[in-house]
Scaffold this active site. Structure first.
Site, short mmCIF file in Angstrom:
data_model
loop_
_atom_site.label_atom_id
_atom_site.label_comp_id
_atom_site.label_asym_id
_atom_site.label_seq_id
_atom_site.Cartn_x
_atom_site.Cartn_y
_atom_site.Cartn_z
N ARG A 118 0.84 -1.21 0.00
CA ARG A 118 0.00 0.00 0.00
C ARG A 118 0.86 1.26 0.00
O ARG A 118 0.55 2.24 -0.69
CB ARG A 118 -0.92 -0.02 1.22
N HIS A 122 0.57 4.01 -2.90
CA HIS A 122 0.20 5.40 -2.63
C HIS A 122 1.34 6.37 -2.91
O HIS A 122 1.08 7.54 -3.23
CB HIS A 122 -0.28 5.53 -1.18
N TRP A 267 -10.57 -8.35 2.68
CA TRP A 267 -11.33 -8.61 1.47
C TRP A 267 -11.46 -10.11 1.21
O TRP A 267 -12.46 -10.56 0.65
CB TRP A 267 -10.63 -7.98 0.27
#
Length: 359
Positions: A118, A122, A267
């Site tokens: 991540r 980002h 998820w």
């Protein structure tokens, strides 16, 4: 006069063997020695009629310093300056060592792998192809100004986590370290080998881009969320619909935390393994709205798994859905497309990158 020319030739011969590698500092020291030697040979009894100043002015009186002493001093220059030359030589960045340290970090704490991914995502996902700003090239996510952006909630801890690695390998820029951490995390999760190249140069805090360039989880109506993903985020960087869906497959990893993004849950049931299971779950599970006090998200019948509105829109939008179906059927195709899209993401806005040894 002949005597001074001899001194000049001897001194130049002593100081000119390495004209290409001589540093500015060395040249200054050599000049000082030569000038000093000339001054020692100059006395108040000069009788030269020359009016043009010269460091090798005609000398008719006895020298104050023996010629052999000056030549010996000049000969010692390389040995005196060698420590300066060694200290000034740039060290080669140890990318293989940095990657090994990242792998050790993930092995010791497997849960940080998805967060490293991540961070890399980002760090790279701020690129704007029109203004040519943002992207991974400057490593600006290390600054508080960028970490304060809404989409980066919780990433400050990971930036801090990587400081010891950067301290061990200071020649590796922050920008390279963050992107290398991303591809290392993908491999550690059983994902594809993503090509990675080095050469990003860290930028100052003034290069931080405005907030709002990262994907938002929800924009209200599904059509607005789909438009946001396309026009405000991915098309802005230069991606198409297929690449949007491929990169969304990274949600197979990790989980949301209420104290960071506000959302909650993983998820998939295997949040440390990158597979095409994310796409299969999108298509096969009857996702319903979660009843809770937090932001709108969806849950499976067990209540253990979740999807964001930006995930659900991938099956609600017909153009996105066809790629979800492709990747759900073919994990190899997903891996190939994901690796290509992720490499593209990490190299947006960069220049002069080069392949390096990571083994």
């Amino acid at each position: 006069r002949a005597h001074s020319r001899t001194i000049e030739r001897d001194m130049i011969a002593r100081t000119a063997p390495r004209p290409l590698s001589t540093t500015l500092l060395e040249r200054m020291v050599v000049l000082l020695v030569i000038t000093g030697a000339s001054a020692f040979y100059t006395t108040q009894g000069l009788t030269s009629k020359r009016t043009t100043p010269s460091i090798f002015t005609s000398i008719r009186s006895k020298p104050l310093v023996d010629r052999r002493d000056c030549l010996a001093a000049a000969a010692a220059l390389p040995f005196i300056l060698s420590p300066l030359r060694a200290d000034a030589a740039p060290k080669t960045a140890d990318y293989a060592g940095a990657k090994a340290a990242l792998k050790d970090l993930i092995a010791a704490e497997p849960d940080i792998g998805p967060t490293l991914l991540r961070l890399a995502w980002h760090s790279s996902g701020t690129y704007d192809k029109m203004s040519k700003t943002g992207g991974s090239g400057g490593g600006t996510i290390r600054f508080q100004e960028e970490l304060a952006h809404g989409g980066n909630a919780g990433l400050s801890q990971m930036v801090t986590k990587l400081e010891p690695v950067h301290a061990r390998f200071p020649e590796v820029s922050y920008a390279d370290l963050y992107t290398l951490a991303g591809v290392t995390a993908i491999e550690a999760a059983g994902g594809p080998s993503v090509p990675w190249r080095a050469g990003r140069v860290d930028a100052p805090a003034t290069a931080v881009t405005p907030d709002g360039r990262l994907p938002a989880a929800d924009k209200g109506r599904p059509s607005d969320t789909a438009a946001h993903l396309r026009f405000e985020v991915f098309y802005r960087m230069g991606f198409d619909d297929r690449e949007i869906v491929a990169l969304s497959g990274a949600h197979a990893l990790g989980r949301c935390h209420p104290d960071a993004s506000g959302y909650s849950g993983p998820w998939t049931p295997t949040p440390l393994q990158l597979t095409n299971g994310y796409f299969n779950l999108l298509l096969s599970v009857p996702w319903t709205l979660k009843k809770w006090d937090g932001p709108m998200q969806f849950e499976d019948p067990s209540g253990k798994l979740m999807m964001l509105p930006s995930d659900i829109v991938l099956v609600q939008d017909s153009d996105f859905r066809k790629y979800v179906q492709m990747y759900a059927k073919d994990s190899k195709l997903f891996f190939n497309d994901f690796a290509a899209a992720f490499q593209k993401l990490e190299e947006l806005g960069t220049s002069n990158l080069k392949a390096v040894n990571l083994a």
